[in-house]
Scaffold this active site. Structure first.
Site, short mmCIF file in Angstrom:
data_model
loop_
_atom_site.label_atom_id
_atom_site.label_comp_id
_atom_site.label_asym_id
_atom_site.label_seq_id
_atom_site.Cartn_x
_atom_site.Cartn_y
_atom_site.Cartn_z
N SER A 8 115.77 0.39 -100.32
CA SER A 8 116.73 0.02 -99.27
C SER A 8 117.13 1.24 -98.44
CB SER A 8 117.98 -0.60 -99.90
OG SER A 8 117.65 -1.84 -100.51
N GLN A 59 122.86 -40.53 -108.19
CA GLN A 59 123.52 -39.64 -107.23
C GLN A 59 123.35 -38.16 -107.61
OE1 GLN A 59 127.54 -41.12 -106.74
NE2 GLN A 59 126.88 -42.44 -105.04
N GLN A 116 114.46 -28.30 -111.14
CA GLN A 116 115.41 -29.03 -111.99
C GLN A 116 115.15 -30.54 -111.92
OE1 GLN A 116 117.52 -27.49 -113.93
NE2 GLN A 116 118.62 -29.28 -114.72
N GLU A 165 111.34 -6.96 -97.15
CA GLU A 165 111.76 -6.87 -95.74
C GLU A 165 113.29 -6.73 -95.66
OE1 GLU A 165 108.66 -7.44 -95.50
OE2 GLU A 165 108.03 -7.80 -93.43
#
Lengths: 396, 380
Positions: free
Chosen positions: A143, A290, A346, A373
């Site tokens: 970084s 749901q 999941q 990036e």
């Protein structure tokens, strides 16, 4: 309300042009017909698809942003992100191979190179006869790119490079590397310069490929420079501009990674929807529960948000807010794609944990999007810096 | 694809922003505390054309597009979410259904005064036992000669304390569930119509939310909007548009809170430097800005889709779901950046934080939006 004459160039619209729709269709067909077959094997064997990459070059996908007079296809940044998205939807590895050559090799050469350098290098890169790469990161400099140690010294008509680069995508297959090195040890970030180094330059060695969690069909390896000699004409821009060139390149290339994230997210949603329709538990397709259906709704909503941020940032690439918008798109799209792959796996339950299901590969592939990036943390830093510049402090 | 506001839209935004700063902001805190409905604000907004932004000029509106409407709601909500929702209800939930489903006569009689701001409208669908499931409503409309007689009661009616006209949903036959629902335009001074008191709320406290009670309210047949049994379709289609307005409101609230947070973070010093120089605060601001930009794009996309004349249910639901939850997170972080001061009524972020909460509930809860989106995604 006061009225003003209408400006036909202005307005808010979200439809793609006919040309962009055609491009999208062609890239999707190519990805499905040429890239999808053998995908799982290439991933398992960590095999780089050299033939497919050449074909992408023939289609004009490796020099998308290069002007036609330099052998490129002369597309807009918006068309470019559409193409990257479609490739990543099928194979994130191939998408990053393509976006690296376009965004971090062709792009800085096209923007900062001399006319002579552009004529010498870009046609090969754009046509697929060559392939580009970018060497910025080092073992001790990620970084904090300004702390890089690789040196370049002027000796007569040449530059001589010494040092180590890490995490170089396309290393070994690239014909040209944009390399960032220190030319003046006492000048800090202003003592950094960028070079175009041909793969056959004496003293350039490609190390052992990295064994990565994902993107296994893309090649990543370290580079070593041992008195590596490069012609003086291969300097990009002027000596001392390298850090600026690197940052500008990353601002641009974030669009490619945002688009890659959107493509992965799109595919994760498709796989989850398909599975949720077919899989029956408690007597109904699980999408009707749901707990599952709502996750699909969240994935679809964030996907749309990520795609809009990415395309908007591409539209604004030459505008004053370009840096912030590209970082916002990259941050949001990569984080959203990571979450989408988690949720999609999941929804697949135990099956998603098996290599027989595509989602297990995407789950590994997506992880790097919030790292390379510029990590998500670096994107937040960049965005905040822009925000504080855009909104200077008012007296308290 | 292009995202470039026209000269006209830029001028509109500038005009509305000035109006919001000069007229709305000075009273925002006061009406929030007192709950006093800002009818004078509505009158002045009407003079600017903000009561019917996307209504054709022929019917008293400003004749602009839905993106322009979103700019108006965002700019007003950026300083006062109460004022934002008052306008959003009149534009989206009252003008739109008359424009879309009304006869020419109804448009001339009802729409023109509403869109010009001469009259204020409200939308009466919700009942005590019919919220997310409006097909369960119990207010009845009984045919009596050339009239209908309405009986029942409606709750949580924004603008209800001051509205001149109400769009009322009632059933002509409860057995038919949603196929019995019928829409009417009802003058609020009709005999038998009474209003409840001011509903004290967590946020948007001065939006005139109240109960409407119908006790043998007689309306002529020509006040019926669409045919008998068309009401459910009218309500659902209207709510699609309403969600675009609420999305714009959520973006406005979040933008208001974000602007305060950026300013405060640069002024407030701790440990010898502005708190904006700490990474934790910077990263909050970065996330807030990112989500705000995403929410605005989703909102404009839904607005654009509405103007294309095709169904935009999915776009509206996604915009509303994302922006309302975004506004909740952004106002929460803005308050956090203000520390203890943000918890007091001396700072606007406290109000923005309370106001944002309702955007996840009205015009369809987040859960209803997810049902709509999941069903579209699964192709049900």
């Amino acid at each position: 309300m006061p009225t003003v004459a209408a400006d036909p160039t202005a307005g808010v619209g979200f439809e793609l042009t006919e040309e962009q729709e055609i491009l999208r269709g062609e890239v999707r067909r190519f990805a499905e017909e040429r890239i999808r077959p053998g995908l799982a094997e290439r991933d398992r064997e960590r095999r780089f698809p050299a033939a497919i990459v050449r074909e992408m070059g023939e289609m004009g996908l490796l020099g998308m942003l290069v002007e036609e007079r330099h052998g490129g296809a002369g597309f807009s940044p918006l068309s470019y992100v559409i193409a990257v998205e479609e490739l990543a939807r099928v194979c994130p590895s191939t998408a990053v191979t393509m976006s690296v050559s376009n965004s971090v090799c062709c792009w800085p050469i096209a923007h900062f190179g001399s006319e002579e350098l552009k004529r010498r290098v870009l046609p090969a890169l754009a046509s697929g006869a060559g392939l580009g790469a970018f060497a910025l990161t080092e073992p001790g400099s990620g970084s904090d790119a300004g702390s890089l140690q690789t040196r370049a010294e002027r000796r007569g008509g040449e530059w001589v490079l010494d040092g180590e680069k890490a995490w170089v995508s396309n290393a070994g297959y690239a014909t040209h590397y944009v390399v960032v090195a220190r030319t003046d040890p006492d000048a800090g970030k202003r003592g950094i310069s960028a070079f175009v180094v041909p793969a056959d330059a004496p003293g350039l060695e490609v190390g052992e490929p990295e064994k990565k969690l994902g993107l296994r069909a893309s090649r990543t390896a370290p580079l070593a420079f041992r008195e590596c000699r490069v012609a003086a004409e291969n300097l990009l821009g002027e000596a001392g501009q390298g850090f600026k060139i690197a940052l500008a390149t990353l601002d641009h290339s974030r669009l490619g990674i945002a688009a890659q994230s959107v493509g992965i997210h799109q595919r994760a949603l498709e796989l989850a929807v398909e599975y949720a329709r077919d899989r029956v538990q408690f007597g109904v397709p699980i999408g009707r529960h749901q707990g599952v259906g709502f996750q699909l709704a969240e994935m679809a909503t964030r996907l749309e948000a990520a795609r809009l941020l990415t395309r908007h940032a591409a539209l604004e690439e030459s505008g004053s807010r370009a840096g912030r918008l590209a970082s916002e798109a990259k941050l949001f799209a990569s984080e959203a794609a990571n979450l989408a792959c988690y949720q999609a796996l999941q929804i697949h339950g135990g099956n998603g944990f098996s290599e027989d299901y595509e989602i297990s590969r995407l789950y590994r592939d997506v992880r790097v999007t919030s790292i390379y990036e510029g990590t998500s943390e670096m994107q937040r830093w960049v965005i905040a810096r822009h925000l504080l510049l855009e909104n200077p402090a008012r007296p308290g | 694809m292009q995202i470039k506001l026209s000269e006209e839209q830029l001028l509109l935004r500038e005009t509305v922003r000035r109006f919001a700063e000069e007229v709305v902001r000075p009273r925002a805190r006061e009406i929030d505390a007192s709950g006093e409905f800002p009818r004078d604000f509505y009158d002045r907004a009407g003079e600017l054309g903000l009561a019917g932004v996307a209504v054709p000029e022929a019917y008293g509106g400003a004749g602009m597009d839905t993106v322009s409407y979103c700019l108006v709601i965002e700019e007003i909500s950026r300083v006062c979410a109460t004022s934002g929702v008052i306008l959003s209800v009149n534009n989206s939930l009252v003008c739109d259904p008359i424009l879309d489903f009304g006869s020419e006569d109804q448009k001339r009689e009802f729409l023109t005064p509403l869109a010009s701001g001469e009259k204020l409208g409200c939308f009466a669908l919700t009942e005590s036992d019919a919220g997310s499931d409006p097909a369960a409503l119990r207010t009845t409309a009984r045919r009596d000669g050339d009239d209908y007689v309405l009986d029942g009661s409606k709750i949580f009616i924004t603008n209800g304390t001051h509205a001149d006209l109400a769009i009322v949903f009632a059933t002509v036959d409860r057995e038919k569930r949603h196929k019995g629902i019928t829409a009417f335009v009802v003058p609020c001074d009709a005999p038998g119509l009474s209003r409840g008191g001011h509903e004290y709320k967590l946020g948007v406290n001065a939006s005139g939310t109240t109960e409407l009670v119908f006790d043998g309210v007689r309306v002529p047949e020509r006040f019926r909007l669409g045919g008998e049994g068309d009401g459910f379709k009218v309500a659902m289609s209207t709510l699609d548009g309403g969600r675009v307005g609420i999305a714009a409101q959520a973006v406005g609230i979040a933008q208001g809170a974000f602007d305060e947070a950026v300013t405060y973070a640069q002024q407030r010093e701790q440990f010898g430097k502005p708190i904006a120089s700490f990474q934790a605060i910077q990263f909050y601001l970065a996330d807030m800005s990112t989500e705000l930009d995403a929410g605005r794009l989703l909102t404009w996309k839904a607005a654009w889709a509405k103007d294309r004349g095709k169904r935009f249910t999915l776009e509206a639901a996604q915009a509303k779901l994302f922006t309302s939850e975004m506004a909740q997170r952004v106002t929460n972080k803005a308050l956090q950046i203000h520390g203890g001061y943000g918890y007091t009524r001396d700072y606007d972020v406290e109000r923005f934080f309370r106001d944002a909460r309702i955007t996840e509930i009205y015009e369809g809860t987040s859960e209803i939006q997810k049902m709509v989106i999941a069903s579209a995604v699964l192709g049900d």
